[in-house]
Write an enzyme that holds these catalytic residues in place. Structure first.
Site, PDB file in Angstrom:
ATOM      1  N   ASP A  13       0.810  -1.225   0.000  1.00  0.00           N
ATOM      2  CA  ASP A  13       0.000   0.000   0.000  1.00  0.00           C
ATOM      3  C   ASP A  13       0.839   1.268   0.000  1.00  0.00           C
ATOM      4  O   ASP A  13       0.422   2.298   0.525  1.00  0.00           O
ATOM      5  CB  ASP A  13      -0.953   0.029   1.218  1.00  0.00           C
ATOM      6  CG  ASP A  13      -1.807  -1.204   1.307  1.00  0.00           C
ATOM      7  OD1 ASP A  13      -2.266  -1.669   0.263  1.00  0.00           O
ATOM      8  OD2 ASP A  13      -2.004  -1.709   2.423  1.00  0.00           O
ATOM      9  N   LYS A  16       2.121   2.135  -5.124  1.00  0.00           N
ATOM     10  CA  LYS A  16       2.748   1.613  -6.347  1.00  0.00           C
ATOM     11  C   LYS A  16       1.849   1.845  -7.562  1.00  0.00           C
ATOM     12  O   LYS A  16       2.330   2.150  -8.636  1.00  0.00           O
ATOM     13  CB  LYS A  16       3.019   0.105  -6.215  1.00  0.00           C
ATOM     14  CG  LYS A  16       4.039  -0.249  -5.159  1.00  0.00           C
ATOM     15  CD  LYS A  16       4.214  -1.739  -5.050  1.00  0.00           C
ATOM     16  CE  LYS A  16       3.006  -2.457  -4.493  1.00  0.00           C
ATOM     17  NZ  LYS A  16       2.663  -2.159  -3.103  1.00  0.00           N
ATOM     18  N   GLY A  40      -4.311  -4.230  -4.255  1.00  0.00           N
ATOM     19  CA  GLY A  40      -5.341  -3.236  -4.540  1.00  0.00           C
ATOM     20  C   GLY A  40      -4.644  -1.954  -4.944  1.00  0.00           C
ATOM     21  O   GLY A  40      -4.064  -1.286  -4.113  1.00  0.00           O
ATOM     22  N   HIS A  41      -4.640  -1.674  -6.223  1.00  0.00           N
ATOM     23  CA  HIS A  41      -3.942  -0.483  -6.697  1.00  0.00           C
ATOM     24  C   HIS A  41      -4.964   0.591  -7.045  1.00  0.00           C
ATOM     25  O   HIS A  41      -5.828   0.376  -7.880  1.00  0.00           O
ATOM     26  CB  HIS A  41      -3.100  -0.813  -7.934  1.00  0.00           C
ATOM     27  CG  HIS A  41      -1.920  -1.692  -7.627  1.00  0.00           C
ATOM     28  ND1 HIS A  41      -1.137  -2.259  -8.580  1.00  0.00           N
ATOM     29  CD2 HIS A  41      -1.386  -2.059  -6.449  1.00  0.00           C
ATOM     30  CE1 HIS A  41      -0.169  -2.958  -8.003  1.00  0.00           C
ATOM     31  NE2 HIS A  41      -0.318  -2.854  -6.710  1.00  0.00           N
ATOM     32  N   GLN A 219       2.112  -5.957  -3.336  1.00  0.00           N
ATOM     33  CA  GLN A 219       2.466  -6.002  -1.915  1.00  0.00           C
ATOM     34  C   GLN A 219       3.808  -5.280  -1.677  1.00  0.00           C
ATOM     35  O   GLN A 219       4.207  -4.471  -2.499  1.00  0.00           O
ATOM     36  CB  GLN A 219       2.529  -7.437  -1.381  1.00  0.00           C
ATOM     37  CG  GLN A 219       1.170  -8.132  -1.305  1.00  0.00           C
ATOM     38  CD  GLN A 219       0.720  -8.728  -2.611  1.00  0.00           C
ATOM     39  OE1 GLN A 219       1.468  -9.403  -3.289  1.00  0.00           O
ATOM     40  NE2 GLN A 219      -0.519  -8.497  -2.979  1.00  0.00           N
TER      41      GLN A 219
HETATM   42  P1  IMP Z   1      -2.695 -12.669   1.609  1.00  0.00           P
HETATM   43  O1  IMP Z   1      -1.729 -12.101   0.621  1.00  0.00           O
HETATM   44  O2  IMP Z   1      -4.132 -12.356   1.290  1.00  0.00           O
HETATM   45  O3  IMP Z   1      -2.463 -14.112   1.882  1.00  0.00           O
HETATM   46  O4  IMP Z   1      -2.425 -11.924   3.033  1.00  0.00           O
HETATM   47  C1  IMP Z   1      -1.218 -12.091   3.773  1.00  0.00           C
HETATM   48  C2  IMP Z   1      -0.818 -10.782   4.441  1.00  0.00           C
HETATM   49  O5  IMP Z   1      -0.412  -9.836   3.430  1.00  0.00           O
HETATM   50  C3  IMP Z   1      -1.932 -10.087   5.211  1.00  0.00           C
HETATM   51  O6  IMP Z   1      -1.375  -9.416   6.325  1.00  0.00           O
HETATM   52  C4  IMP Z   1      -2.476  -9.067   4.235  1.00  0.00           C
HETATM   53  O7  IMP Z   1      -3.100  -7.985   4.862  1.00  0.00           O
HETATM   54  C5  IMP Z   1      -1.200  -8.647   3.528  1.00  0.00           C
HETATM   55  N1  IMP Z   1      -1.426  -8.164   2.173  1.00  0.00           N
HETATM   56  C6  IMP Z   1      -1.675  -8.901   1.077  1.00  0.00           C
HETATM   57  N2  IMP Z   1      -1.802  -8.117   0.003  1.00  0.00           N
HETATM   58  C7  IMP Z   1      -1.598  -6.866   0.427  1.00  0.00           C
HETATM   59  C8  IMP Z   1      -1.563  -5.594  -0.247  1.00  0.00           C
HETATM   60  O8  IMP Z   1      -1.721  -5.476  -1.465  1.00  0.00           O
HETATM   61  N3  IMP Z   1      -1.320  -4.509   0.549  1.00  0.00           N
HETATM   62  C9  IMP Z   1      -1.087  -4.628   1.889  1.00  0.00           C
HETATM   63  N4  IMP Z   1      -1.108  -5.776   2.541  1.00  0.00           N
HETATM   64  C10 IMP Z   1      -1.349  -6.887   1.823  1.00  0.00           C
END
Ligand code: IMP
Length: 425
Positions: A13, A16, A40-41, A219
């Site tokens: 977040d 990017k 989520g962009h 991420q």
């Molecule tokens: P997952 O990727 O859904 O398995 O989540 C694993 C961890 O990564 C969790 O703490 C999510 O909140 C975090 N996470 C996954 N994708 C994002 C992102 O795009 N932005 C911020 N945190 C993320």
């Protein structure tokens, strides 16, 4: 512009999406290489807000965009995203890697059951990557095959025991699931077929010509499966190196690695966060920065800029320069500090702890920073590109302090969500 890899330098977040949108203008190809719909962009353009979970942010420039082999794809969600983009009058130029893995509803059901302790996004990311590693998952090339239904039914046999044992389905519900999902996913396969190719070839050909390729990471570095704050991480590699493995970047071809950091820190989900704020200070920063997750809407945890963690991220991802976002938000809050060291039991440490419980214990050591000047939009837009000399002293010294600590330059400053709210030095 050189070929560039854009990665988050914090816990995701960082902004990017906006930066990729800005850089895409001078690129020919934009390639996503990791993660799935967990990303989520948010991109704002011409008064419209676009939220991309799959499509590279370069889409808005009409660039050729690629979902690379390292990406995991929920076909239903991707189709919806393509539809809303098309309905808004745009024409996506999208290629999907035949080798990318497919997210099925059972992955989401497993994630819903098991992901709570990490605070996942619930998009089925972890179960898809783990079944990929177990070699029991299907790829995009399977669902576009002529015998897609058969392939899907066969693959579901491999996960039957898991699904029944985990109480995801009863025997009867499992059979109904197999019947319906094999039809549904084979249909998605037919729709996707024209967009599927060996995307690595497109990247290789572009890389060997004068075309500029932009690799878009999802991420952030501290969520990396290997080097992040395990187990509170995502299930893919989020480092710049993942652009080679999952996006087709070619080792040896010169590439610029740009890390994105906010002017402060945020994190969603569980896990250690040494500079986290609480109470009123947290609320003020969260509201000032509208810090709510683009994928889940969850309030983000917020905190001071952690230079100790940022320097670690820069080192492990090989980041060569930084873009700093949300400097305008920092101007709206009081009591700015930056973390410059970690202490355990009163003693400074010189490493970023690999062990999450140890990281929970660290005490952040702070340096106070003078308040950031709150400029109006007009004042911001009057600032020149190319040189930091024009910036107000408070911002210049904040940037200089960070650059001296992390030993790489900040080459882009973002002061709002719109494309033109960006200064390039
Ligand atoms: P997952 O990727 O859904 O398995 O989540 C694993 C961890 O990564 C969790 O703490 C999510 O909140 C975090 N996470 C996954 N994708 C994002 C992102 O795009 N932005 C911020 N945190 C993320």
């Amino acid at each position: 512009m050189k070929n560039t890899i854009v990665v988050g330098a914090q816990w995701g977040d960082e902004g990017k999406g906006k930066l990729v949108d800005v850089l895409a203008e001078q690129s020919d190809l934009v390639v996503r290489f990791n993660g799935g719909g967990n990303a989520g962009h948010t991109v704002m353009h011409a008064g419209e807000t676009y939220k991309f979970h799959y499509m590279p942010s370069g889409m808005l420039h009409g660039k050729v965009c690629i979902l690379g082999t390292g990406v995991v794809i929920n076909p239903k969600d991707l189709l919806e995203e393509i539809k809303s983009f098309t309905d808004a009058g745009h024409k996506p130029k999208l290629w999907i890697s035949a080798r990318a893995h497919v997210i099925f509803p059972h992955h989401q059901l497993i994630d819903a059951k098991e992901g709570g302790k990490i605070g996942t996004t619930g998009r089925g990311i972890g179960p898809t990557y783990s079944q990929k590693a177990s070699r029991i998952n299907l790829r995009i090339l399977d669902i576009i095959a002529d015998n897609a239904q058969e392939r899907i039914k066969n693959a579901l046999k491999d996960v039957k025991d898991i699904l029944i044992y985990e109480n995801i389905f009863t025997e009867k519900a499992y059979l109904e699931y197999c019947a319906s999902i094999s039809v549904e996913y084979a249909e998605y396969g037919k729709t996707f077929k024209p967009f599927v190719t060996d995307t690595e070839d497109l990247v290789r050909i572009a890389g060997n010509s004068d075309e500029v390729v932009l690799f878009e990471g999802a991420q952030g570095t501290l969520l990396d499966l290997n080097y992040g704050t395990y187990p509170f991480v995502t299930s893919s590699s989020t480092l710049a190196a993942a652009a080679f493995v999952g996006g087709g970047a070619i080792p040896g071809v010169p590439i610029r690695i740009l890390g994105i950091t906010k002017a402060y820190t945020t994190r969603v989900g569980e896990g250690p966060f040494p500079t986290e704020l609480d109470g009123e200070a947290a609320t003020n920063l969260r509201e000032a920065g509208h810090e709510y997750g683009a994928t889940t809407g969850r309030p983000r945890r917020v905190g001071h800029l952690d230079l100790f963690a940022l320097r670690y991220a820069i080192r492990i991802s090989g980041i060569q320069e930084l873009a700093m976002t949300k400097i305008d938000t920092l101007a709206l809050v009081n009591g700015i500090k930056v973390c410059t060291a970690y202490k355990i039991d009163g003693k400074e440490i010189d490493y970023f702890p690999a062990d999450a419980p140890t990281l929970e214990l660290v005490e952040a050591v702070y340096t106070d920073v003078p308040p950031i000047t709150d400029l109006t939009k007009k004042e911001w837009s009057g600032l020149k590109h190319g040189s930091k000399a024009d910036l107000p002293e408070s911002i210049r010294s904040y940037i200089k302090f960070i650059e001296d600590f992390v030993e790489i330059p900040i080459t882009i400053l973002s002061h709002g969500p719109e494309r033109n709210e960006t200064i390039v030095f």
